[in-house]
Design a protein around this motif. Structure first.
Motif, PDB file in Angstrom:
ATOM      1  N   GLN A  25       0.811  -1.270  -0.102  1.00 25.08           N
ATOM      2  CA  GLN A  25      -0.109   0.127  -0.149  1.00 25.08           C
ATOM      3  C   GLN A  25       0.915   1.199  -0.044  1.00 25.08           C
ATOM      4  OE1 GLN A  25      -3.276  -0.219  -0.826  1.00 25.08           O
ATOM      5  NE2 GLN A  25      -3.300   1.988  -0.961  1.00 25.08           N
ATOM      6  N   LEU A  26       2.047   1.254   0.516  1.00 26.24           N
ATOM      7  CA  LEU A  26       2.986   2.194   0.437  1.00 26.24           C
ATOM      8  C   LEU A  26       3.167   2.574  -1.009  1.00 26.24           C
ATOM      9  CD1 LEU A  26       5.001   4.453   1.663  1.00 26.24           C
ATOM     10  CD2 LEU A  26       6.494   2.310   2.412  1.00 26.24           C
ATOM     11  N   LYS A  85       2.442   8.048   5.892  1.00 28.39           N
ATOM     12  CA  LYS A  85       1.667   7.444   7.062  1.00 28.39           C
ATOM     13  C   LYS A  85       2.080   6.261   7.158  1.00 28.39           C
ATOM     14  CE  LYS A  85      -2.302  10.796   7.262  1.00 28.39           C
ATOM     15  NZ  LYS A  85      -2.348  11.246   8.531  1.00 28.39           N
ATOM     16  N   PHE A  86       2.155   5.427   6.018  1.00 35.45           N
ATOM     17  CA  PHE A  86       2.296   4.009   5.910  1.00 35.45           C
ATOM     18  C   PHE A  86       3.709   3.559   6.358  1.00 35.45           C
ATOM     19  CE2 PHE A  86      -1.813   4.020   3.515  1.00 35.45           C
ATOM     20  CZ  PHE A  86      -2.299   2.480   3.934  1.00 35.45           C
ATOM     21  N   TYR A  87       4.547   4.643   5.755  1.00 38.30           N
ATOM     22  CA  TYR A  87       6.039   4.375   6.119  1.00 38.30           C
ATOM     23  C   TYR A  87       6.262   4.313   7.616  1.00 38.30           C
ATOM     24  CZ  TYR A  87      10.761   6.095   6.253  1.00 38.30           C
ATOM     25  OH  TYR A  87      12.269   6.230   6.910  1.00 38.30           O
ATOM     26  N   VAL A  94      10.463  -1.477   6.229  1.00 33.77           N
ATOM     27  CA  VAL A  94      10.015  -0.607   4.968  1.00 33.77           C
ATOM     28  C   VAL A  94      10.821  -1.041   3.821  1.00 33.77           C
ATOM     29  CG1 VAL A  94       9.917   1.561   3.707  1.00 33.77           C
ATOM     30  CG2 VAL A  94       9.231   1.405   6.085  1.00 33.77           C
ATOM     31  N   THR A  95       9.988  -1.377   2.755  1.00 41.01           N
ATOM     32  CA  THR A  95      10.522  -2.102   1.426  1.00 41.01           C
ATOM     33  C   THR A  95      10.078  -1.185   0.266  1.00 41.01           C
ATOM     34  OG1 THR A  95      10.760  -4.226   2.501  1.00 41.01           O
ATOM     35  CG2 THR A  95      11.078  -4.219   0.148  1.00 41.01           C
ATOM     36  N   LEU A  96      11.003  -0.441  -0.348  1.00 43.65           N
ATOM     37  CA  LEU A  96      10.409   0.536  -1.311  1.00 43.65           C
ATOM     38  C   LEU A  96      10.444  -0.439  -2.638  1.00 43.65           C
ATOM     39  CD1 LEU A  96      12.245   3.697  -0.627  1.00 43.65           C
ATOM     40  CD2 LEU A  96       9.787   3.014   0.038  1.00 43.65           C
ATOM     41  N   GLN A  97       9.259  -0.157  -3.360  1.00 47.60           N
ATOM     42  CA  GLN A  97       9.333  -0.913  -4.690  1.00 47.60           C
ATOM     43  C   GLN A  97       9.621   0.188  -5.896  1.00 47.60           C
ATOM     44  OE1 GLN A  97       5.697  -3.100  -4.797  1.00 47.60           O
ATOM     45  NE2 GLN A  97       5.959  -3.483  -2.735  1.00 47.60           N
ATOM     46  N   ALA A  98       9.974  -0.142  -7.003  1.00 47.01           N
ATOM     47  CA  ALA A  98      10.243   0.668  -8.242  1.00 47.01           C
ATOM     48  C   ALA A  98       8.852   1.083  -8.567  1.00 47.01           C
ATOM     49  CB  ALA A  98      11.039  -0.128  -9.167  1.00 47.01           C
TER      50      ALA A  98
END
Ligand SMILES: [Fe+2]
Ligand SMILES: [Fe+2]
Length: 167
Positions: free
Chosen positions: A16-17, A59-61, A71-75
């Motif tokens: 959702q982030l 907020k999700f972060y 936290v895992t950021l996606q492309a």
């Protein structure tokens, strides 16, 4: 007793982030397209919306970190760069928010199933926010349908939308 995030909830929150960051990117692309087409009021409206999406993402972060999650950021995919009309862009924005609403509801179902009460309480804000998101787009779409191919009416609506203020 604090409750750590379960792996499946952590993954869904990270997804959702990503969705909120993709929303930021989509509305920024719409803002740029409106700016290029000399519709500064609609560009401004979409810039404010993009900023709001960045706020949602943060907020999700924070929720993931506060719960001891990772936290895992996606492309981010490249968004569409041009829409054939303001009506097409705002209609795409509404369809996008309806998609986000269904994602938030699925996330709520997951949190409830896992008895993750902190995530459930956190998500309640988003349940309410999605009602606002869809409700604020509907009258604009209605107005754009009335405007049709009438440039003076379009420029008047553009001037009205310029008044949107950042939160
Ligand atoms: Fe959002
Ligand atoms: Fe909003």
């Amino acid at each position: 007793m604090t409750m750590t995030l379960r792996t499946n909830v952590e993954k869904a929150l990270n997804d959702q982030l990503f969705e909120e960051l993709a929303s930021f990117y989509l509305y920024l692309a719409m803002a740029a397209d409106f700016a290029a087409k000399q519709l500064p009021g609609m560009a401004r409206w979409m810039e404010v919306q993009a900023q709001e999406e960045m706020g949602h993402a943060m907020k999700f972060y924070r929720h993931i970190l506060e719960r001891g999650g990772k936290v895992t950021l996606q492309a981010l995919p490249q968004p569409q760069t041009s829409w054939e009309s303001p009506l097409a862009a705002f209609s795409a924005a509404l369809a996008h928010e309806q998609h986000i609403t269904s994602r938030i509801h699925a996330l709520m179902d997951l949190a409830r199933g896992e008895k993750d009460y902190p995530t459930e309480a956190f998500l309640q804000w988003f349940v309410n926010e999605q009602v606002e998101e869809e409700a604020q787009l509907e009258p604009i779409i209605h107005r754009l349908k009335l405007v049709g191919d009438h440039p003076p009416a379009l420029f008047m609506l553009d001037r009205e939308l310029a008044a949107r203020e950042a939160d």
